[in-house]
Every structure is written in structure tokens, then in C-alpha cells.
Scaffold this active site. Structure first.
Site, mmCIF file in Angstrom:
data_model
loop_
_atom_site.group_PDB
_atom_site.id
_atom_site.type_symbol
_atom_site.label_atom_id
_atom_site.label_comp_id
_atom_site.label_asym_id
_atom_site.label_seq_id
_atom_site.Cartn_x
_atom_site.Cartn_y
_atom_site.Cartn_z
ATOM 1 N N HIS A 51 0.191 -0.877 -0.017
ATOM 2 C CA HIS A 51 -0.518 -0.013 0.044
ATOM 3 C C HIS A 51 0.715 1.257 -0.138
ATOM 4 C CE1 HIS A 51 0.474 -0.546 4.254
ATOM 5 N NE2 HIS A 51 0.626 0.545 4.603
HETATM 6 P P1 TYD Z 1 -2.254 -3.732 8.211
HETATM 7 O O1 TYD Z 1 -2.090 -2.725 7.399
HETATM 8 O O2 TYD Z 1 -2.843 -5.449 7.151
HETATM 9 O O3 TYD Z 1 -0.195 -3.786 7.871
HETATM 10 P P2 TYD Z 1 0.780 -4.557 6.587
HETATM 11 O O4 TYD Z 1 0.863 -3.237 5.906
HETATM 12 O O5 TYD Z 1 1.508 -4.270 7.460
HETATM 13 O O6 TYD Z 1 0.635 -5.530 6.257
HETATM 14 O O7 TYD Z 1 -2.437 -4.185 8.875
HETATM 15 C C1 TYD Z 1 -2.196 -5.637 10.363
HETATM 16 C C2 TYD Z 1 -4.170 -5.204 10.653
HETATM 17 O O8 TYD Z 1 -3.503 -4.238 11.467
HETATM 18 C C3 TYD Z 1 -5.289 -4.988 10.111
HETATM 19 O O9 TYD Z 1 -6.113 -5.748 10.663
HETATM 20 C C4 TYD Z 1 -5.236 -3.315 10.716
HETATM 21 C C5 TYD Z 1 -4.607 -3.234 12.210
HETATM 22 N N1 TYD Z 1 -4.024 -2.272 11.788
HETATM 23 C C6 TYD Z 1 -4.487 -1.747 13.057
HETATM 24 O O10 TYD Z 1 -5.946 -1.372 13.512
HETATM 25 N N2 TYD Z 1 -3.564 -0.456 13.777
HETATM 26 C C7 TYD Z 1 -2.442 0.360 12.964
HETATM 27 O O11 TYD Z 1 -1.843 1.375 12.812
HETATM 28 C C8 TYD Z 1 -1.780 -0.590 12.195
HETATM 29 C C9 TYD Z 1 -0.765 0.010 10.754
HETATM 30 C C10 TYD Z 1 -2.870 -1.320 11.656
#
Ligand code: TYD
Length: 140
Positions: A51
């Protein structure tokens, strides 16, 4: 690539071990810290991230183990090997990122300039490329 900087953080070490401190509004962290999260227990072959953020700055530090951090500005792509807690990547906004090749003990800490907000995310690479072109004033 102008969208990120690699930073060697200062290590405060003595015969007891090492310590690194990160503060807001410094050369290496030029924003107010509003959120810290860390990623761990990720399998080696998993790809995370995938992303971009429209308006978020982040400082990324691999505080244990190692992983590959891929940065893409819509034109070129670079892979940074993160393998020491003393190296940080300062990432500006509108950068596509992917993380992969996680070691077993990898802990990737992210220090962010804002609270979690899904509206700030671009999850689709095609949409990311369109928004980058728009920002450059190019036809999409
Ligand atoms: P995600 O954005 O998919 O992680 P990555 O970018 O590392 O692949 O986030 C994983 C999960 O955590 C998703 O359910 C959203 C949650 N999350 C939060 O609750 N707070 C945060 O600050 C972040 C970054 C993710």
C-alpha cells in the site's frame, strides 16, 4: 530515490550494552510521533504492506532480525535490507511499500506521524500510479 532517507541512528553504548532513542522533531524524525506499531511473527515468504499513504510519514526500524523493505515511487523500485536496529528508513508520503523475507525473529517497528486512518491508504497499485501522475500534473 528522493522519497526516502536511510539514517544511521546514534547508538548510546557502554559496557552494559546499547541504547537508541528516537524523538519527535529531530533531523531523523522530522514529525510529531503520534503512533508506534510493530510487526512480528511474520512468515518468511509473506509479503506485507502493499500500500501507499497519501499523507503519512514513517520511520521504520528493524529492531530484531532482518527483512527486506521495498520502496517504489511509481517509476523505480529499491530494496533495502534492514538487518540492524541502528538503521532507519524515513519514508515520505505517497510511497508504495512492501515488506518481505522476514527472518524468524524479525520485529519491524514503525513510528508514524499520524493515528491509524484507513482513508489515508491506497491499496491498489494502479490507483497509486494514477495518483502519482496526477500529483506530477501528468495526464492519467
Ligand atoms: P495491515 O495494514 O494489513 O499491515 P501491513 O501493512 O503490515 O501488511 O494491518 C494488519 C491489521 O492491523 C489490520 O487489521 C489493521 C490493523 N492495524 C491497526 O489496527 N492499527 C495500525 O496502526 C495498523 C498499521 C494496522
Amino acid at each position: 530515490m528522493e522519497v526516502f532517507n536511510i539514517i544511521d541512528l546514534e547508538i548510546h553504548g557502554d559496557n552494559r550494552g546499547s541504547l537508541i532513542s528516537v524523538e519527535s522533531f529531530t533531523e531523523y524524525c522530522p514529525f510529531e510521533i503520534k503512533r508506534v506499531y510493530y510487526i512480528f511473527d511474520t512468515k518468511c515468504d509473506v509479503v506485507r504492506g502493499e500500500h501507499a499513504h497519501r499523507n503519512l510519514k514513517q520511520l521504520v526500524i528493524c529492531i530484531s532480525g532482518n527483512c527486506d523493505f521495498i520502496l517504489d515511487n511509481g517509476v523505480e523500485r529499491e530494496i533495502i535490507k534492514l538487518n540492524t536496529p541502528s538503521k532507519a528508513i524515513l519514508i515520505k508520503d505517497m510511497v508504495w511499500r512492501e515488506m518481505t523475507s522476514f527472518s524468524d525473529n524479525c520485529v519491524l517497528m514503525v513510528i508514524a506521524s499520524d493515528f491509524y486512518n484507513t482513508n489515508d491508504y491506497i491499496y491498489d497499485y494502479g490507483e497509486y500510479l494514477r495518483e502519482v501522475k496526477k500529483l506530477k500534473g501528468e495526464k492519467v
